[in-house]
Design an enzyme around this catalytic site. Sequence first.
Site, mmCIF file in Angstrom:
data_model
loop_
_atom_site.group_PDB
_atom_site.id
_atom_site.type_symbol
_atom_site.label_atom_id
_atom_site.label_comp_id
_atom_site.label_asym_id
_atom_site.label_seq_id
_atom_site.Cartn_x
_atom_site.Cartn_y
_atom_site.Cartn_z
ATOM 1 N N GLY A 40 -1.400 -5.679 37.742
ATOM 2 C CA GLY A 40 -0.534 -6.179 38.802
ATOM 3 C C GLY A 40 0.349 -5.226 39.555
ATOM 4 N N THR A 41 -0.200 -4.410 40.423
ATOM 5 C CA THR A 41 0.647 -3.474 41.162
ATOM 6 C C THR A 41 -0.090 -3.013 42.400
ATOM 7 O OG1 THR A 41 1.641 -2.581 39.156
ATOM 8 C CG2 THR A 41 1.642 -1.158 41.044
ATOM 9 N N THR A 42 0.701 -2.657 43.412
ATOM 10 C CA THR A 42 0.143 -1.807 44.453
ATOM 11 C C THR A 42 1.116 -0.660 44.621
ATOM 12 O OG1 THR A 42 -0.568 -3.802 45.577
ATOM 13 C CG2 THR A 42 -0.808 -1.735 46.768
ATOM 14 N N GLY A 64 -3.865 -3.809 43.463
ATOM 15 C CA GLY A 64 -3.863 -4.169 44.880
ATOM 16 C C GLY A 64 -4.468 -3.103 45.761
#
Lengths: 276, 256
Positions: B55-57, B187
């Site tokens: 869960g990251t960009t 992401g």
Amino acid sequence: ISLLPLQYDLSASTFSPDGRVFQVEYAIKAVENSSTAVGIRCKDGVVFGVEKLVLSKLYEEGSNKRIFNIDRHVGMAVAGLLADARSLSEVSREEASNFRSNYGHDIPLKHLADRVAMYVHAYTLYSAVRPFGCSFILGSYDEDDGPQLYMVDPSGISYGYWGCAIGKARQAAKTEIEKLQMKEMTCRELVKEVAKIIYIVHDEVKDKAFELELSWVGEVTKGRHELVPKDIKEEAEKYAKVSNRSSGNSDEEKKIEWQSLVTATLVGLFSHRIRI
Amino acid sequence: MRLANTSVAVSDERAHTAQSLSGDAYATFIHDLYVEFLIMDSHHSYSQVKGVSTGTTILAVKFNGGVIIGSDSRASMGESYVSSKTINKLIQVHDRIFCCIAGSLADAQAVTKMAKFQLSFHSIQMESPPLVKAAASIMRELCYNNKEELQAGFITAGWDRKKGPQIYVVSLGGMLLSQPYTIGGSGSTYIYGYVDAKFKPDMSLEEATQFSTNALALAMGRDNVSGGVVHLVVITEAEVKHVVVPGNKLPKFHDE
């Protein structure tokens, strides 16, 4: 100054009443017995010169090096007990290698000099070991920080220099170095001057043959520490020999001059007694 | 049945067979089961992209005179629970050097804490601000030497006197790579096309800010585990500026 150390000199862990650690001073003496090594920093690099005394005609030329490569960009010239110096060069190499491994770039020379000096100093603290009997000069060149020169002695002190000399003729070498305007010279000019200094300080009476070891690191070598190429070295030695002869300052020449003067006087005085 | 400290689901039939084995036969049975388990587990995690890069960009961009490092602000547990909407993934490891983190948050925090300490010590010893490469190398050593235990990747970016603005990617296993711009996290997969098409070397600060904000907004728009606000840090020789772009001020695109 107490002339008799009186049991205060038996171990490095003892001070004398006048505040000296004799073992360290004796270690420094050991360096003074060795032949001279010189390091000079100029505008765009550092040049090392070592007077390597040839003790036997059977020695292979170029063996028993006294100038070491510590990392690609760092050179080390040594004087004193050669075995101690070799061991310290390995220590320096490990320091430089670990630094590169951890931080991804060349070790700055000041940091390397500090680290190795700390290591040398550690051996001056305990009675179980003896201090290192060698001094060494470290030099490097970096595009951003420029040329750097540091000297470490057996007490574990490191200083930065523009020019320094270690070994038996260091006082004479220092005098010669002080005459140079090194801040305005380039490496190519300096190589010749370093060769000349070694030739000047070499004592032809006490020590017979010697081999000159020359190395440099600077803009001219693109930051890599290397032995000076053969042709440049030969040119430098030729310059050194010529300058030395023309200045006529060497001890042997003075002796010969004096002897011939005495002989001539005696012949002159007693010439009327010579029968043919 | 239990295999060391892990529970493995096997068919009843197989478990029953195991009970009747002894000595060498049992050892072979266990060994085969273990190998099967390893293969199964790796397939299991490959099919779930989120298991490896969660869960990251994050991104970093070099521009004329500095770097911009940016991230979203969502922390997720599993695919459906947002554990934090406003987390800061941009960690300052020195005056002009930042790291953004992807992967396991716990691992990333542990690594950056250690790196911050080592870097500060190194900088004091050197008596000068550290090189970005030194910071990245410290992270790399930590990631590489502990690759079995850790699951975190980083983008290290900053400014130093020697080489100016730089960006280094330190991946999961301990790879170190220098890049003019880079993206990471789950992401990032949605914006490779955008950044490859829109990046220009030597952009101005405004262009680079717009580029980063757009990229992050697009990624957050499509990736369910990225979202929240956009955190940007602009690092130049003179200063470090933290910019926050809240969700309602993000650029809007045709999908909305």
